[in-house]
Design an enzyme around this catalytic site. Structure first.
Site: not given
Ligand code: SPV
Ligand code: MG
Length: 563
Positions: A52-54, A64, A91, A93, A120, A126, A128-129, A165, A196
């Site tokens: 996970s990037g986060l 992130d 992940d 990104d 993604e 980026k 975080n979404s 993604r 997502h």
């Protein structure tokens, strides 16, 4: 056992990840963010890891937002891949740049044993979404398809997976755009689509899955719609569910609670039983494997030496000063006798020191040593104490009486001996009429003090408790130091085990062991000294020991100053 259709660990990580994506079972990936969490994910039974990037940025303490460089992320992945043999889906990104960055990323991931990457369709750098997702610009479709193609063209393992993604739902571009993008990415070569959503209900994910109609594997991240029963995903034909950040969040809650508790209470007593034992950390680090490898690969001369110190006795003749402590804790020149010995060992690089206590073992200062206790000390002798430490000496070991003070060259020369067994004998000491014989040694050659280069062998030792077959005048007195090298340890332990069968084992002393070794045909080298040591056997010795100790203290040191 593997469930039907699951690829066992013998298959490559890339094959296992690809099989998970393509299988018609619902599969699960758990987030990990460092080596320890990767190991924990595996032990929990998961088949794959979400890098996970986060979580990885969080464990670095940064945002992130691509604040950690991609190489820092890849370095962390290497620790994760080392700690767990599970496939890891990174992940990735946005791929950290344009098509060219994706090509290099894929090559580097393959080199580090990573099974796939998810990229993604946003823009670098980026965010975080879940942070203001609508405001984030999406990538141009064609440009993103170029990244997917570039990645697929640069992988050398055909099973390396690239997951595309789709962020259109997060960014508020609608279902149609999401489907249009997913189809374009599929055609560009993506091995799966991650769709997502940040809604608290799975509605848009389920709509998407229905419209997608099984054109390729679908991956979801139900962080926000977590209350959805998992069977709903199964029925929707989802390929893989990612539990994306739950270990970093769990670790965070635990760390916050524990840090607060310790800070407020200023003690560890409330938390000790509620956190992983230190041994559990060692287990997760595979410390046992290190110890096993050490015994295979470290040559005896390099391996850690150890010492066993026999310190169970109160000290006959010293009752007046040992009411509250064993003999080894008597203060000599400002510190306990045992400390002098421990420092002498440490100076010689012997750091693994086991002290066998008995009488008032509770009063033994345990810093820098391992204490084992001969609970039967009142009724038993030196060999029973030695047997208590039998498991504590893995390789080259010095077995020592606890009441010795000596000049440092004596120990140095002893451990440098290349004989399997070696003892130090003081040729200046001879039995005195009317005094009980203690540890007098018979040797193959007397010490004429010019024996340089010639080996002398022990023929027997006579002590108060042990006889020797030898008669006549002994050549000196055994000091109470025995060095045992490498494999000879097993033979010493076997001899000790044989003596343990004897009815009088409880009374046996070290002299009995030395004699038994000689009788068993072992050659025990003798190194002669002429004084330069003290044993503390009675009050007179005790009083004189301080002078001796002061003489060994370095010039100019505070400890050396006499008062
Ligand atoms: C991550 O785990 O870093 C993800 C998933 O990208 S999410 O945080 O839900 O965007
Ligand atoms: Mg992420």
């Amino acid at each position: 056992m593997n469930a039907p259709g699951h690829l066992p660990a013998g298959f490559s990580r890339t094959m296992r990840l690809r099989e998970m994506l393509q299988s018609n079972r619902l599969e699960f990936m758990m987030e990990a963010h460092n080596g320890l969490s990767a190991r924990i994910v595996k032990e929990a039974g998961f088949k794959a890891i979400w890098g996970s990037g986060l979580a990885i940025s969080a464990q670095f303490g940064v945002r992130d937002n691509n604040e950690a460089s991609w190489t820092q992320v890849v370095d962390m992945l290497e620790f994760m891949a080392d700690a767990s043999d599970l496939p890891i889906l990174l992940d990735g990104d946005t791929g950290y740049g344009n098509f060219n960055n994706v090509r290099r990323l894929v090559r580097k991931l393959e080199q580090r044993g990573i099974a796939g990457v998810c990229i993604e369709d946003k823009q670098f750098p980026k965010t975080n979404s879940f942070i203001n997702g609508e405001a984030q610009p999406l990538a141009d479709i064609d440009e993103f398809c170029g990244k997917i193609k570039a990645g697929k063209d640069s992988q050398s393992d055909p099973n390396f997976s690239i997951v595309a993604r789709v962020e259109a739902l997060i960014a508020g571009w609608g279902m149609e755009e999401a489907l249009r993008r997913a189809e374009a990415y599929r055609q560009a070569g993506a091995d799966a689509i991650l769709i997502h959503s940040k809604l608290s209900k799975p509605d848009e994910i389920l709509t998407f899955a229905r419209e997608w109609a099984g054109r390729g594997p679908l991956v979801i991240v139900p962080t926000k719609y977590y209350s959805t029963p998992t069977d709903v995903f199964r029925q929707a034909g989802i390929s893989t569910v990612i539990w994306a950040n739950h270990l970093i969040r769990g670790a965070t809650s635990a760390m916050q609670a524990i840090a607060k508790e310790i800070h407020e209470s200023e003690t560890l007593v409330n938390v000790e039983d509620r956190i992983a034992a230190v041994n559990e950390i060692f287990r997760l680090q595979d410390a046992d494997e290190y110890s096993a490898a050490e015994s295979v690969y470290l040559s005896a001369s390099n391996s850690a030496r150890s010492a066993v110190v026999l310190a169970a006795s109160r000290g006959a003749g010293l009752e007046a000063v040992t009411a509250d402590r064993p003999k080894v804790m008597l203060p000599i020149a400002g510190k306990p006798l045992l400390r002098h010995l421990v420092e002498a060992f440490k100076k010689e690089g012997i750091n693994d020191i086991t002290v066998v206590g008995g009488y008032r073992a509770d009063a033994i200062d345990t810093s820098g040593i391992r204490l084992v206790v001969n609970e039967q000390h009142e009724a038993t002798g030196e060999l029973a104490s030695l047997a208590c430490a039998a498991k504590s000496f893995p390789g080259d070991t010095v077995i020592s009486y606890g009441d010795l003070l000596f000049r440092s060259y004596i120990l140095r020369d002893l451990v440098e001996s290349d004989s399997d067994f070696c003892v130090v004998v003081d040729s200046s000491q001879a039995p005195q009429a009317g005094v009980a014989a203690t540890d007098f040694a018979y040797c193959s050659t007397a010490d004429d003090r010019a024996l340089f280069g010639q080996k002398v062998w022990l023929e027997g030792v006579v002590s108060a408790a042990s006889e020797s077959a030898q008669t006549g005048t002994p050549q000196g007195r055994w000091m109470g130091l025995l060095n045992v090298r490498g494999d000879a340890r097993e033979r010493l332990l076997a001899t000790l085990a044989q003596l343990q069968q004897r009815d009088d084992f409880a009374k046996l002393d070290m002299a009995a062991l030395l004699n038994a070794l000689v009788e068993a045909g072992e050659r025990i080298e003798v190194q002669y000294v002429h004084g330069h040591w003290r044993g503390v056997n009675d009050l007179d010795d005790f009083r004189r020991a301080a002078d001796f100790a002061h003489e060994q203290t370095p010039f100019g040191s505070a400890e050396g100053a006499r008062d």
